[in-house]
Design a protein around this motif. Structure first.
Motif, mmCIF file in Angstrom:
data_model
loop_
_atom_site.group_PDB
_atom_site.id
_atom_site.type_symbol
_atom_site.label_atom_id
_atom_site.label_comp_id
_atom_site.label_asym_id
_atom_site.label_seq_id
_atom_site.Cartn_x
_atom_site.Cartn_y
_atom_site.Cartn_z
ATOM 1 N N PHE A 7 52.861 50.416 56.164
ATOM 2 C CA PHE A 7 52.015 50.298 54.976
ATOM 3 C C PHE A 7 52.835 49.673 53.870
ATOM 4 O O PHE A 7 53.918 50.151 53.553
ATOM 5 C CB PHE A 7 51.522 51.686 54.545
ATOM 6 N N ASN A 8 52.338 48.587 53.308
ATOM 7 C CA ASN A 8 53.006 47.992 52.159
ATOM 8 C C ASN A 8 51.968 47.276 51.299
ATOM 9 O O ASN A 8 51.486 46.206 51.678
ATOM 10 C CB ASN A 8 54.110 47.018 52.575
ATOM 11 N N PRO A 9 51.635 47.861 50.153
ATOM 12 C CA PRO A 9 50.556 47.308 49.333
ATOM 13 C C PRO A 9 50.994 46.373 48.210
ATOM 14 O O PRO A 9 50.185 45.997 47.364
ATOM 15 C CB PRO A 9 49.950 48.581 48.731
ATOM 16 N N VAL A 10 52.272 46.003 48.167
ATOM 17 C CA VAL A 10 52.798 45.290 46.999
ATOM 18 C C VAL A 10 52.328 43.835 46.982
ATOM 19 O O VAL A 10 52.492 43.092 47.961
ATOM 20 C CB VAL A 10 54.338 45.336 46.960
ATOM 21 N N ARG A 11 51.784 43.424 45.851
ATOM 22 C CA ARG A 11 51.433 42.022 45.638
ATOM 23 C C ARG A 11 52.689 41.277 45.175
ATOM 24 O O ARG A 11 53.311 41.649 44.177
ATOM 25 C CB ARG A 11 50.341 41.896 44.575
ATOM 26 N N ILE A 12 53.072 40.237 45.888
ATOM 27 C CA ILE A 12 54.230 39.424 45.528
ATOM 28 C C ILE A 12 53.751 38.133 44.885
ATOM 29 O O ILE A 12 52.916 37.412 45.449
ATOM 30 C CB ILE A 12 55.101 39.111 46.760
ATOM 31 N N ILE A 13 54.288 37.846 43.693
ATOM 32 C CA ILE A 13 53.994 36.589 42.997
ATOM 33 C C ILE A 13 55.313 35.835 42.909
ATOM 34 O O ILE A 13 56.191 36.186 42.123
ATOM 35 C CB ILE A 13 53.405 36.839 41.597
ATOM 36 N N PHE A 14 55.472 34.803 43.737
ATOM 37 C CA PHE A 14 56.772 34.158 43.939
ATOM 38 C C PHE A 14 56.740 32.723 43.413
ATOM 39 O O PHE A 14 55.848 31.954 43.762
ATOM 40 C CB PHE A 14 57.103 34.142 45.433
ATOM 41 N N GLY A 15 57.727 32.372 42.586
ATOM 42 C CA GLY A 15 57.858 30.986 42.167
ATOM 43 C C GLY A 15 58.297 30.840 40.721
ATOM 44 O O GLY A 15 58.295 31.796 39.941
ATOM 45 N N MET A 16 58.669 29.631 40.368
ATOM 46 C CA MET A 16 59.146 29.357 39.017
ATOM 47 C C MET A 16 57.999 29.480 38.001
ATOM 48 O O MET A 16 56.875 29.046 38.252
ATOM 49 C CB MET A 16 59.754 27.949 38.954
ATOM 50 N N GLY A 17 58.303 30.098 36.868
ATOM 51 C CA GLY A 17 57.342 30.196 35.778
ATOM 52 C C GLY A 17 56.280 31.272 35.943
ATOM 53 O O GLY A 17 55.341 31.345 35.140
ATOM 54 N N LYS A 18 56.398 32.123 36.936
ATOM 55 C CA LYS A 18 55.349 33.091 37.232
ATOM 56 C C LYS A 18 55.300 34.263 36.249
ATOM 57 O O LYS A 18 54.297 34.984 36.207
ATOM 58 C CB LYS A 18 55.512 33.626 38.661
ATOM 59 N N ILE A 19 56.338 34.445 35.438
ATOM 60 C CA ILE A 19 56.303 35.535 34.459
ATOM 61 C C ILE A 19 55.136 35.355 33.492
ATOM 62 O O ILE A 19 54.527 36.333 33.035
ATOM 63 C CB ILE A 19 57.640 35.616 33.694
#
Length: 384
Positions: A7-19
């Motif tokens: 089970f792993n529910p974490v949404r990953i937002i990966f890449g430059m400028g994503k903050i």
């Protein structure tokens, strides 16, 4: 392969400028506490990026979370949250800030002595929601539900975890790691590497998918680690290291296989007593442990030798020993000394470490519970 549940529910937002995309993932109804470490995010622009993204929010901040997060410090954040009725936490930093934040969000609603979450492994029944902006590739804390906390008063470093402690999301922008001191980057590479070996260098269980994934992460770290030291601003290298660290400890490669973690448990005590960086303790302990415990790990070590280090000749034992040597040389190539004496540490606290394991009732560590206190002492002596 053993039975397992993943089970792993974490949404990953990966890449430059994503903050800048933070408002997509935090409702403006929330009161937000931003947690961070020693203040480097104010110097490298990450602090400004986060607070620019959170304009219009009710935002508080709590800095000063240590490289080995201290219970005493974290309890100040717990008190702030309770006082201000904060209902969402955003961790901005590396694994220590994320681990500390996991404890904070678990401690806020906890009834009783909060240290018992770690000391007595009392169940976590609720936790505040939190997200993460990762600034150091190392621990995988951005995509798992565990952490490690230290207590200054008792010189302890203990682990905890709960399915309630997965981040709601984690933003991974490799460019945020550019300003890190290279020794921290190197420690992160070693930390990621040893996370994989703790789940891989055990004994065969006919789990080829997990093995191949683990080997792929290890080979990537071996290839990319030295590159980051010679070209620190190579975005692709930083991206590969960041994703390797995440994949090393998000639970995927441990599905259905035995795991070890003795290197980590011993390393935690060296940090607790001597203040050594986590990655440094792992680089010191792992080669020693593999040599001492080679009878338990020989078959898997030989596989590791062939598939990761391309060592094809020799007996099974010879391949295993050669792979251990290659591993130690790799750590050294990252600028990390692999003996305690290299950091001015001797055997002065070995007996205390052994007694601590005995007092906790830890009869044996490792995948076979065969790393007994006597073996721990042998491993420590071999690490001098």
């Amino acid at each position: 392969m053993n039975s397992f549940e993943f089970f792993n529910p974490v949404r990953i937002i990966f890449g430059m400028g994503k903050i800048a995309e933070l408002p997509k993932y935090i409702s403006k109804d929330h009161k937000v506490l931003v947690t961070y470490g020693g203040g480097s995010i104010k110097e490298n622009g990450i602090y400004d990026q986060v607070f620019d993204a959170l304009k219009g929010y009710s935002v508080f901040e709590f800095g000063g979370i240590e490289a080995n997060p201290k219970y005493e410090t974290l309890m100040k954040a717990v008190q702030l949250i309770r006082k201000e009725k904060i209902d969402f936490v955003l961790a901005v930093g590396g694994g220590s800030v994320l681990d500390g934040t996991k404890f904070i969000v678990a401690a806020v609603p906890f009834k009783g002595n909060e240290w018992d979450i770690l000391a007595k492994h009392l169940p976590i029944k609720e936790a505040l929601p939190f997200g993460a902006v990762l600034t150091l590739a190392a621990t995988g804390s951005e995509m798992n539900s565990g952490g490690v906390i230290s207590k200054t008063e008792t010189k302890e470093k203990l682990a905890f975890g709960s399915p309630l402690l997965f981040p709601k999301f984690s933003i991974l922008d490799p460019a945020t790691t550019y300003s890190l001191p290279l020794n921290q980057v190197a420690n992160g590479v070693v930390d990621s590497f040893v996370h994989v070996t703790e789940q891989y260098l055990t004994y065969p269980t006919n789990s080829p998918i997990q093995d191949r994934m683990a080997e792929g992460i290890l080979k990537t770290l071996i290839e990319e680690g030295p590159k980051v030291l010679s070209n620190p601003r190579d975005f692709d290298v930083r991206a590969n290291l960041m994703w390797s660290a995440t994949m090393a400890l998000n639970g995927l490669i441990s599905c259905g296989v035995p795991t070890d973690w003795a290197t980590h448990m011993i390393g935690h005590e060296l940090t607790a007593f001597h203040g050594l960086s986590h990655g440094v303790t792992l680089a010191i302990i792992l080669p020693s442990l593999l040599r001492i415990m080679i009878d338990d790990k020989e078959v898997k070590l030989a596989q590791y030798a062939e598939r990761v280090w391309d060592i094809k000749s020799g007996t099974t034992r010879e391949k295993a020993l050669a792979a251990i040597d290659k591993t130690e040389v790799f750590f050294q190539s990252m600028g990390i000394k692999t003996k305690l004496t290299g950091y001015g540490v001797g055997a002065e606290n070995f007996s205390k470490i052994i007694k601590r394991f005995e007092d906790r009732g830890w009869v044996g560590l490792g995948e076979r519970r065969s790393v007994t206190p006597d073996k721990v002492l042998e491993i420590l002596k071999n690490s001098l």
